[in-house]
Design a protein around this motif. Structure first.
Motif, PDB file in Angstrom:
ATOM      1  N   THR A   1       5.464  -2.463  -9.266  1.00  0.00           N
ATOM      2  CA  THR A   1       6.325  -1.315  -9.006  1.00  0.00           C
ATOM      3  C   THR A   1       6.420  -1.061  -7.505  1.00  0.00           C
ATOM      4  OG1 THR A   1       4.462   0.229  -9.239  1.00  0.00           O
ATOM      5  CG2 THR A   1       5.761  -0.229 -11.206  1.00  0.00           C
TER       6      THR A   1
ATOM      7  N   TYR B   1       7.594   2.011  -4.406  1.00  0.00           N
ATOM      8  CA  TYR B   1       7.606   3.453  -4.189  1.00  0.00           C
ATOM      9  C   TYR B   1       8.528   3.777  -3.031  1.00  0.00           C
ATOM     10  CZ  TYR B   1       5.962   8.164  -3.082  1.00  0.00           C
ATOM     11  OH  TYR B   1       5.891   9.523  -2.820  1.00  0.00           O
ATOM     12  N   GLN B   2       9.549   4.601  -3.338  1.00  0.00           N
ATOM     13  CA  GLN B   2      10.506   5.038  -2.329  1.00  0.00           C
ATOM     14  C   GLN B   2      11.091   3.863  -1.533  1.00  0.00           C
ATOM     15  OE1 GLN B   2       8.485   8.065   0.009  1.00  0.00           O
ATOM     16  NE2 GLN B   2       8.894   9.646  -1.518  1.00  0.00           N
TER      17      GLN B   2
END
Length: 217
Positions: free
Chosen positions: A20, A22-23
């Motif tokens: 994953t 993030y931002q």
């Protein structure tokens, strides 16, 4: 440099099955490790010391500065829990670090007997609050930001712990039985779901198999 084994930690924010981001950051496999200061100063003093020593060596090699004296704009790999005191499990008595691996190299996860865990087992066991330890490597970076960091190689699940997220156990949620007479009758029946209050009536069972429903939902 050779692989290190971390002291046992509590799992936070696990991304062990799917990488994953993030931002807008690059997708990675990761887990945040939470250590208690009393543990790393006590029973885990040796393994903790080895980790800090490797971080310090890396800081000296790449930034020509000891870990403890790195300026504020250079990350040290391990952070104080007060930075995230609003999150469950963090606070003044906690140290934490994000352990990550690139998306092209998924970490293996094993149990206490070193058996590889399946995805379902990982979901079941490696929840926020469970205990684990990791094999890691330490590296320096100077791209988007700079500092020293801890890379995740593999993870070993060590045991259960109080959950840090909002997921609850159904048995505990419904530990107190309702006092209604109907509940007592249903609980004592041979099949608690047969003719239960919440069971489907004939009208609730839905249309016959040959029913043609063109509603698209």
């Amino acid at each position: 440099m050779s692989t290190l084994i971390t002291p046992p930690f509590r799992i936070s924010f696990p991304s062990l099955i799917k990488a994953t981001g993030y931002q807008g950051s690059a997708e990675k496999f990761s887990v945040t490790a939470l250590w208690y200061t009393e543990d790393v100063k006590g029973k885990y003093k040796v393994t903790w010391g080895n980790l800090i020593k490797r971080l310090d060596e890396t800081a000296r090699e790449f930034f020509q500065t000891p870990l403890a004296k790195l300026p504020a704009n250079i990350r040290r790999g391990i952070r104080n829990g007060t930075e995230k005191a609003h999150l469950n499990g963090y606070g003044s008595e906690v140290l934490f670090a994000s352990l990550s691996a690139n998306a092209d190299r998924r970490p293996q996860v094993v149990d206490l007997r070193k058996n590889l865990l399946s995805d379902d087992q990982i979901r079941q066991l490696c929840y926020p609050g469970a205990w684990a330890r990791a094999s890691v490597n330490v590296y320096a970076y100077d791209n988007i930001g700079k500092g020293v960091a801890i890379g995740l190689n593999n993870l070993q699940w060590l045991g259960h712990g109080d959950r840090l997220d909002s997921v609850t156990d159904a048995k505990q949620d419904f530990e107190d039985d309702p006092e209604d007479i109907w509940f007592q009758q249903e609980a004592e029946s041979a099949d608690p779901t047969e003719n239960a209050v919440y069971g489907a009536t004939e009208a609730d069972k839905g249309p016959p198999d040959n029913y043609d429903d063109d509603i698209p939902f």
